[in-house]
Write an enzyme that holds these catalytic residues in place. Structure first.
Site, PDB file in Angstrom:
ATOM      1  N   ASP A 172     -30.662   7.973  26.889  1.00 12.68           N
ATOM      2  CA  ASP A 172     -29.393   8.289  27.558  1.00 12.68           C
ATOM      3  C   ASP A 172     -28.221   8.449  26.580  1.00 12.68           C
ATOM      4  OD1 ASP A 172     -30.774   8.078  29.978  1.00 12.68           O
ATOM      5  OD2 ASP A 172     -30.420   5.913  30.037  1.00 12.68           O
ATOM      6  N   LYS A 174     -28.394  13.459  25.184  1.00  7.48           N
ATOM      7  CA  LYS A 174     -29.235  14.525  24.620  1.00  7.48           C
ATOM      8  C   LYS A 174     -29.091  15.806  25.432  1.00  7.48           C
ATOM      9  CE  LYS A 174     -32.814  11.861  25.176  1.00  7.48           C
ATOM     10  NZ  LYS A 174     -32.193  10.600  25.586  1.00  7.48           N
ATOM     11  N   GLY A 202     -33.953  11.669  32.315  1.00  5.15           N
ATOM     12  CA  GLY A 202     -32.918  12.266  33.155  1.00  5.15           C
ATOM     13  C   GLY A 202     -31.840  12.779  32.221  1.00  5.15           C
ATOM     14  N   HIS A 203     -31.787  14.079  32.049  1.00  5.47           N
ATOM     15  CA  HIS A 203     -30.861  14.681  31.085  1.00  5.47           C
ATOM     16  C   HIS A 203     -29.774  15.437  31.844  1.00  5.47           C
ATOM     17  CE1 HIS A 203     -34.189  14.645  27.752  1.00  5.47           C
ATOM     18  NE2 HIS A 203     -33.922  13.458  28.255  1.00  5.47           N
ATOM     19  N   GLN A 226     -36.102  10.157  26.080  1.00  9.16           N
ATOM     20  CA  GLN A 226     -35.937   8.743  25.739  1.00  9.16           C
ATOM     21  C   GLN A 226     -35.263   8.601  24.364  1.00  9.16           C
ATOM     22  OE1 GLN A 226     -39.522   9.524  26.994  1.00  9.16           O
ATOM     23  NE2 GLN A 226     -38.390   9.446  28.887  1.00  9.16           N
TER      24      GLN A 226
HETATM   25  P1  GDP Z   1     -29.652  11.865  28.077  1.00 13.09           P
HETATM   26  O1  GDP Z   1     -30.774  11.216  28.827  1.00 13.09           O
HETATM   27  O2  GDP Z   1     -29.663  11.504  26.635  1.00 13.09           O
HETATM   28  O3  GDP Z   1     -29.599  13.353  28.286  1.00 13.09           O
HETATM   29  O4  GDP Z   1     -28.309  11.262  28.671  1.00 13.09           O
HETATM   30  P2  GDP Z   1     -27.944  11.087  30.234  1.00 13.09           P
HETATM   31  O5  GDP Z   1     -27.644  12.417  30.795  1.00 13.09           O
HETATM   32  O6  GDP Z   1     -28.972  10.253  30.915  1.00 13.09           O
HETATM   33  O7  GDP Z   1     -26.664  10.183  30.136  1.00 13.09           O
HETATM   34  C1  GDP Z   1     -25.525  10.578  29.441  1.00 13.09           C
HETATM   35  C2  GDP Z   1     -24.347  10.585  30.422  1.00 13.09           C
HETATM   36  O8  GDP Z   1     -23.138  10.650  29.697  1.00 13.09           O
HETATM   37  C3  GDP Z   1     -24.333  11.782  31.343  1.00 13.09           C
HETATM   38  O9  GDP Z   1     -23.748  11.412  32.558  1.00 13.09           O
HETATM   39  C4  GDP Z   1     -23.450  12.789  30.611  1.00 13.09           C
HETATM   40  O10 GDP Z   1     -22.816  13.707  31.487  1.00 13.09           O
HETATM   41  C5  GDP Z   1     -22.434  11.867  29.998  1.00 13.09           C
HETATM   42  N1  GDP Z   1     -21.877  12.287  28.700  1.00 13.09           N
HETATM   43  C6  GDP Z   1     -22.472  12.957  27.689  1.00 13.09           C
HETATM   44  N2  GDP Z   1     -21.633  13.062  26.629  1.00 13.09           N
HETATM   45  C7  GDP Z   1     -20.476  12.451  26.990  1.00 13.09           C
HETATM   46  C8  GDP Z   1     -19.247  12.191  26.315  1.00 13.09           C
HETATM   47  O11 GDP Z   1     -19.030  12.520  25.162  1.00 13.09           O
HETATM   48  N3  GDP Z   1     -18.292  11.497  27.026  1.00 13.09           N
HETATM   49  C9  GDP Z   1     -18.485  11.080  28.291  1.00 13.09           C
HETATM   50  N4  GDP Z   1     -17.508  10.411  28.890  1.00 13.09           N
HETATM   51  N5  GDP Z   1     -19.639  11.307  28.954  1.00 13.09           N
HETATM   52  C10 GDP Z   1     -20.629  11.961  28.304  1.00 13.09           C
HETATM   53  P1  IMO Z   2     -33.828   9.782  28.808  1.00 11.68           P
HETATM   54  O1  IMO Z   2     -34.695  10.920  28.316  1.00 11.68           O
HETATM   55  C1  IMO Z   2     -33.422   5.444  29.146  1.00 11.68           C
HETATM   56  C2  IMO Z   2     -37.094   3.156  29.850  1.00 11.68           C
HETATM   57  C3  IMO Z   2     -37.235   2.453  31.185  1.00 11.68           C
HETATM   58  C4  IMO Z   2     -38.047   1.240  30.772  1.00 11.68           C
HETATM   59  C5  IMO Z   2     -39.000   1.810  29.721  1.00 11.68           C
HETATM   60  C6  IMO Z   2     -40.365   2.170  30.229  1.00 11.68           C
HETATM   61  O2  IMO Z   2     -33.029  10.099  30.002  1.00 11.68           O
HETATM   62  O3  IMO Z   2     -33.054   9.190  27.674  1.00 11.68           O
HETATM   63  P2  IMO Z   2     -41.294   4.171  31.724  1.00 11.68           P
HETATM   64  O4  IMO Z   2     -40.970   4.583  33.120  1.00 11.68           O
HETATM   65  O5  IMO Z   2     -41.050   5.225  30.715  1.00 11.68           O
HETATM   66  O6  IMO Z   2     -42.658   3.575  31.603  1.00 11.68           O
HETATM   67  O7  IMO Z   2     -40.261   2.950  31.409  1.00 11.68           O
HETATM   68  O8  IMO Z   2     -38.355   2.970  29.224  1.00 11.68           O
HETATM   69  N1  IMO Z   2     -36.828   4.606  29.919  1.00 11.68           N
HETATM   70  C7  IMO Z   2     -35.637   5.158  29.665  1.00 11.68           C
HETATM   71  N2  IMO Z   2     -34.439   4.597  29.372  1.00 11.68           N
HETATM   72  N3  IMO Z   2     -33.546   6.777  29.166  1.00 11.68           N
HETATM   73  C8  IMO Z   2     -34.727   7.379  29.425  1.00 11.68           C
HETATM   74  O9  IMO Z   2     -34.921   8.700  29.325  1.00 11.68           O
HETATM   75  C9  IMO Z   2     -35.843   6.550  29.735  1.00 11.68           C
HETATM   76  N4  IMO Z   2     -37.127   6.789  30.067  1.00 11.68           N
HETATM   77  C10 IMO Z   2     -37.717   5.590  30.162  1.00 11.68           C
HETATM   78  O10 IMO Z   2     -35.992   2.096  31.710  1.00 11.68           O
HETATM   79  O11 IMO Z   2     -37.233   0.306  30.138  1.00 11.68           O
HETATM   80 MG    MG Z   3     -31.047  10.038  30.525  1.00 15.19          MG
END
Ligand code: GDP
Ligand code: IMO
Ligand code: MG
Length: 438
Positions: free
Chosen positions: A17, A20, A44-45, A230
């Site tokens: 998270d 990415k 979840g991206h 991840q």
């Molecule tokens: P990922 O799994 O690495 O793609 O990240 P996620 O999408 O799960 O979580 C990142 C969250 O932070 C999302 O809600 C993005 O919209 C938000 N986000 C990304 N970059 C920034 C930033 O620079 N500032 C803020 N405030 N939010 C951001």
């Molecule tokens: P993105 O790509 C954050 C974590 C779960 C748990 C562990 C194992 O959005 O960054 P699993 O279901 O994979 O067997 O769970 O890994 N986990 C993540 N945490 N971002 C993710 O993906 C994750 N995908 C799995 O919360 O701790």
């Molecule tokens: Mg994510």
């Protein structure tokens, strides 16, 4: 803007998270193909463009920029989620150019049930999985005799193969209440076939030899982004095992997970939040169970993209980032969510750990040692919230327009990790991005 190299890996440098999705979308503008190489719909991206928010689980984030989207062999695919994602992108008016590896493994309905029920039964070592069937799907892949790949799914022998596998799994199916007696096996198979036939019809047109396609594309001068899911600390080999996911999230996974050899990789970019978060269980030395942790969670909207669970929040940890640099051979770092730290008076950065009176600069090898590590911090002055006009100015003028203390914070990270920071993200939108000069 910097020169684009043919192939770049994007990898999470913390526990996932890191942003990415946003960065892949930003960088994809000048790229031809984006490929996912690991994980499944546990990912979840998020990509935010104007008032539209896309939450992608299986399809690479480059799809929003209408780039060729590839799902590599290292990904595990839940066909139900994939079909839903394809439909929802089509509804958004996005014309898909999607290729799926015939070697990718398939998540079956029983994998999801096993994942949830096994997790519920665990007492001491709870992982906090996403419940998406990821662990059981990869376990079957490694077992070799009980797996279904995309090529099996689209073959005329799918039904027979499924029966053979269900017979091997009969005890587990009984234990977890999916069938009440062996006599129900045939009905259970029919139920799966009925559901999955609908997905197969919608997926089969995308199935391809994606390794061949990616290598040929590089031969022909096209450019590729490898989108990791991840983060490095969730890698099944190098992460905080057993509190990890079941795939290679690190840069090496991009090669095994796509069939593109390591000599063809030009650059590895690590994505790190300006602080640290983690979802699920496992050690997290810089975690803040206090007002600041709460502030980061609320301001950073730190709730899981896939499961909605609150993310654990803490200070930036450069021990982890140096470790991520080593295990991924990171060339550069992208720092996201710097805006979230605005308004905190004093900021801390973890520079090392203390274990049994000793200072440790390297990430410990055992989880029990990590659990006992105390973070050692330096303290820096914070900066005040920037308003809309100040943000516009920062985006127009770049790094030099950031508040002085924000620049010091970034430079300190660069120094402590020993890596160039090339992009800073100051908001979820594509445009809320600062590219640093060479
Ligand atoms: P990922 O799994 O690495 O793609 O990240 P996620 O999408 O799960 O979580 C990142 C969250 O932070 C999302 O809600 C993005 O919209 C938000 N986000 C990304 N970059 C920034 C930033 O620079 N500032 C803020 N405030 N939010 C951001
Ligand atoms: P993105 O790509 C954050 C974590 C779960 C748990 C562990 C194992 O959005 O960054 P699993 O279901 O994979 O067997 O769970 O890994 N986990 C993540 N945490 N971002 C993710 O993906 C994750 N995908 C799995 O919360 O701790
Ligand atoms: Mg994510």
């Amino acid at each position: 803007m910097k020169k684009v190299v043919p192939s770049t890996i994007i990898v999470g440098a913390q526990w996932g998270d890191e942003g990415k999705g946003k960065m892949v979308d930003f960088l994809a503008e000048r790229i031809d193909i984006v490929v996912r190489y690991n994980g499944g719909c546990n990912a979840g991206h998020t990509v935010k463009v104007g008032n539209k928010v896309f939450k992608l689980h299986l399809i690479p984030s480059g799809v929003v920029q209408r780039k060729i989207a590839v799902i590599g062999n290292g990904v595990v695919i839940d066909p139900k989620v994939l079909v839903e994602e394809v439909e929802s992108l089509k509804n958004e008016g996005i014309k898909l150019n999607l290729l799926i590896s015939y070697k990718a493994h398939v998540t079956m309905p029983y994998h999801k049930i096993f994942d949830k029920r096994k997790e519920a039964k665990r007492k001491e070592v709870k992982i906090g999985t996403t419940g998406r069937g990821i662990g059981p799907t990869y376990a079957d892949k490694m077992k070799r005799t009980e797996a279904i790949r995309i090529l099996d799914l689209v073959s005329e022998h799918f039904s027979e193969k499924l029966l053979r596998i269900l017979e091997l799994k009969v005890l587990e199916l009984l234990e977890f209440g999916l069938i009440k007696s062996k006599d129900e096996l045939e009905d259970y198979r029919k139920k799966i076939i009925k559901e999955y036939s609908l997905y197969i019809e919608k997926i089969k047109e995308f199935v391809f030899d994606t390794s061949l396609f990616l290598n040929k594309s590089l031969d022909e001068g096209r450019t590729i982004l490898f989108e990791g899911a991840q983060g490095s600390l969730l890698d099944v080999e190098h992460g905080t095992y057993p509190f990890v996911t079941s795939s290679n999230t690190t840069a090496g996974g991009a090669c095994t997970g796509t069939g593109v050899g390591p000599k063809r990789i030009d650059k590895v970019i690590g994505i790190a939040k300006a602080y640290t978060t983690r979802v699920g269980f496992g050690p997290f030395p810089t975690e803040l169970n206090n007002d600041i942790g709460e502030f980061l969670r609320e301001k950073g909207k730190e709730y899981g993209t896939t499961t909605g669970r609150p993310r654990r929040c803490g200070w930036l940890d450069t021990v982890i980032l140096r470790y991520a640099k080593r295990i991924n051979s990171l060339d550069e770092l992208v720092l996201t969510k710097l805006d979230v730290l605005s308004g905190i008076k004093k900021l801390k950065i973890c520079t090392a750990y203390e274990l049994k009176g000793k200072v440790m600069k390297e990430f410990p090898t055992s989880i029990s040692a990590l659990e006992k590590c105390k973070p050692l911090y330096i303290e820096l002055d914070g900066w005040k919230e920037f308003d809309g006009n100040e943000l516009k100015e920062i985006l127009r003028k770049g790094f030099k327009a950031l508040p002085k203390n924000a620049k010091t914070y970034v430079n300190k990270i660069k120094e402590l990790v020993g890596i160039p920071i090339t992009i800073i993200s100051v908001g979820p939108e594509r445009e809320e991005t600062i590219v640093l000069k060479d």
